[in-house]
Write an enzyme that holds these catalytic residues in place. Sequence first.
Site, mmCIF file in Angstrom:
data_model
loop_
_atom_site.group_PDB
_atom_site.id
_atom_site.type_symbol
_atom_site.label_atom_id
_atom_site.label_comp_id
_atom_site.label_asym_id
_atom_site.label_seq_id
_atom_site.Cartn_x
_atom_site.Cartn_y
_atom_site.Cartn_z
ATOM 1 C CG ASP A 160 -1.654 -1.336 1.330
ATOM 2 O OD1 ASP A 160 -2.569 -1.561 0.530
ATOM 3 O OD2 ASP A 160 -1.277 -2.175 2.177
ATOM 4 C CG HIS A 188 -3.529 -5.148 3.090
ATOM 5 N ND1 HIS A 188 -3.026 -4.300 2.127
ATOM 6 C CD2 HIS A 188 -3.757 -6.319 2.450
ATOM 7 C CE1 HIS A 188 -2.945 -4.932 0.972
ATOM 8 N NE2 HIS A 188 -3.398 -6.159 1.139
HETATM 9 P P1 NAD Z 1 -1.678 -18.586 -4.146
HETATM 10 O O1 NAD Z 1 -3.018 -19.266 -4.076
HETATM 11 O O2 NAD Z 1 -0.991 -18.479 -5.444
HETATM 12 O O3 NAD Z 1 -0.673 -19.300 -3.142
HETATM 13 C C1 NAD Z 1 -1.022 -19.555 -1.817
HETATM 14 C C2 NAD Z 1 -0.272 -20.807 -1.433
HETATM 15 O O4 NAD Z 1 -0.504 -21.010 -0.045
HETATM 16 C C3 NAD Z 1 -0.772 -22.059 -2.151
HETATM 17 O O5 NAD Z 1 0.325 -22.704 -2.777
HETATM 18 C C4 NAD Z 1 -1.392 -22.898 -1.047
HETATM 19 O O6 NAD Z 1 -1.218 -24.299 -1.258
HETATM 20 C C5 NAD Z 1 -0.626 -22.403 0.155
HETATM 21 N N1 NAD Z 1 -1.285 -22.632 1.419
HETATM 22 C C6 NAD Z 1 -2.602 -22.610 1.706
HETATM 23 N N2 NAD Z 1 -2.814 -22.939 2.987
HETATM 24 C C7 NAD Z 1 -1.595 -23.140 3.540
HETATM 25 C C8 NAD Z 1 -1.159 -23.531 4.822
HETATM 26 N N3 NAD Z 1 -2.030 -23.779 5.817
HETATM 27 N N4 NAD Z 1 0.158 -23.667 5.028
HETATM 28 C C9 NAD Z 1 1.044 -23.446 4.035
HETATM 29 N N5 NAD Z 1 0.691 -23.099 2.788
HETATM 30 C C10 NAD Z 1 -0.621 -22.950 2.546
HETATM 31 O O7 NAD Z 1 -1.882 -17.154 -3.458
HETATM 32 P P2 NAD Z 1 -0.896 -15.902 -3.520
HETATM 33 O O8 NAD Z 1 -1.266 -15.073 -4.691
HETATM 34 O O9 NAD Z 1 0.497 -16.344 -3.355
HETATM 35 O O10 NAD Z 1 -1.397 -15.083 -2.243
HETATM 36 C C11 NAD Z 1 -1.194 -15.587 -0.952
HETATM 37 C C12 NAD Z 1 -1.918 -14.692 0.063
HETATM 38 O O11 NAD Z 1 -1.327 -13.392 0.094
HETATM 39 C C13 NAD Z 1 -3.401 -14.464 -0.224
HETATM 40 O O12 NAD Z 1 -4.146 -14.511 0.971
HETATM 41 C C14 NAD Z 1 -3.421 -13.067 -0.810
HETATM 42 O O13 NAD Z 1 -4.676 -12.438 -0.671
HETATM 43 C C15 NAD Z 1 -2.370 -12.409 0.051
HETATM 44 N N6 NAD Z 1 -1.792 -11.158 -0.459
HETATM 45 C C16 NAD Z 1 -1.528 -10.192 0.470
HETATM 46 C C17 NAD Z 1 -0.939 -8.993 0.068
HETATM 47 C C18 NAD Z 1 -0.631 -7.915 1.058
HETATM 48 O O14 NAD Z 1 -0.266 -6.799 0.628
HETATM 49 N N7 NAD Z 1 -0.729 -8.138 2.358
HETATM 50 C C19 NAD Z 1 -0.621 -8.802 -1.283
HETATM 51 C C20 NAD Z 1 -0.925 -9.807 -2.197
HETATM 52 C C21 NAD Z 1 -1.512 -10.988 -1.761
HETATM 53 C C1 LMR Z 2 -3.347 -6.664 -2.748
HETATM 54 O O1 LMR Z 2 -3.473 -5.634 -2.111
HETATM 55 O O2 LMR Z 2 -3.013 -6.668 -3.964
HETATM 56 C C2 LMR Z 2 -3.556 -7.990 -2.065
HETATM 57 O O3 LMR Z 2 -4.016 -7.816 -0.756
HETATM 58 C C3 LMR Z 2 -4.427 -8.910 -2.847
HETATM 59 C C4 LMR Z 2 -5.879 -8.456 -2.822
HETATM 60 O O4 LMR Z 2 -6.739 -9.295 -2.522
HETATM 61 O O5 LMR Z 2 -6.156 -7.311 -3.160
#
Ligand code: NAD
Ligand code: LMR
Length: 327
Positions: A160, A188
Amino acid sequence: MVRAVRVAITGAAGQIGYALLPRLASGAVFGPDTRVSLNLLEITPALPALDGVVMELDDCAFPLLDEIVATDKPEVAFEGVNWALLVGAKPRGKGMERGDLIRENGPIFVGQGKALARAADDVRVLVVGNPANTNCLIAMTHASRAGVPGERFHAMMRLDQNRAKAQLASKAGVGVAAVTNMAIWGNHSATQFPDAENARINQKPCTEVIGHVSWLQNEFIQIVQQRGAAVIEARGQSSAASAANAAVDHVISMESETAADDWVSAGVLSDGSYGIEAGLIFSFPVRSDGKRCSIVEGVELSDFAREKIEATLAELKEEKAVVADLL
Ligand code: NAD
Ligand code: LMR
């Protein structure tokens, strides 16, 4: 002197993991004098995919990469780690809010919080999986019962912050490095408050440089609040490269000393500063000394800012109530 760090990454076979691991293993995060070991955690069905990721890391022949541990057991993944990057969680799809994931993703952070008792004494934890602040609260609650201090837990707000800086830089026609003191307050989520009133551009108040108050109070805030959703709409999947980059930026910032005239944004344990309920994971402007980070005190907040901060605070209190049974 060559030092060594061990880093756990959960969800290591996912999108963010794929973009993050080469950055950690290459030395881009901890520097050219630090050897890196990676502890990769996945759910059991994703272990074959994780094998492929490990093969690729091997094939990069990173000179600084020591050991790779791939496992589906949190207690193994967190054994002796100095950093734990908790990424593994379900991402939202089109039309969802991040908070809609809370009942599905929240339970992941109960067991992982407990397993963090196995980490090194100096462990620091960054929660990326959404909803990041409340998942962080859950992990912190269970880990602190096992002796890990709550101040070591952060929820990722760096994406952000980076988004907000990029928008302000573009509006002002300057490079992003000219934008400093970019505070993101709160959750967030779509209620977060990106604070242009305290941001600076080339050391001058951003409000003076940009001058367009209505844009700063409306479009700018909405663009940053909705950027994650806009990426999902365009890409069909949530942000990954920029999210991994933000995790890298966060760790680098926490491993170094923040400039005295700047700050970074992170979701940290509230101590009641700025009237935010103590015990919540709330994004504040923070400064790090390389080991610990603290909330920057004395930032002036207008009535407009206070109203926005109240809204995001109310949402975090609601999220906490929804996961009361997980705390
Ligand atoms: P993704 O689905 O590509 O990958 C997530 C991975 O986590 C998968 O491989 C899955 O098997 C694994 N997983 C699920 N449960 C698990 C557990 N209990 N233990 C270990 N691994 C586990 O998703 P992604 O695009 O990599 O996103 C991951 C997370 O990050 C999502 O919740 C997404 O919303 C979040 N995210 C947060 C931000 C932020 O700014 N805070 C930014 C982008 C994404
Ligand atoms: C983001 O800000 O890009 C991540 O938290 C993924 C989402 O769900 O928006």
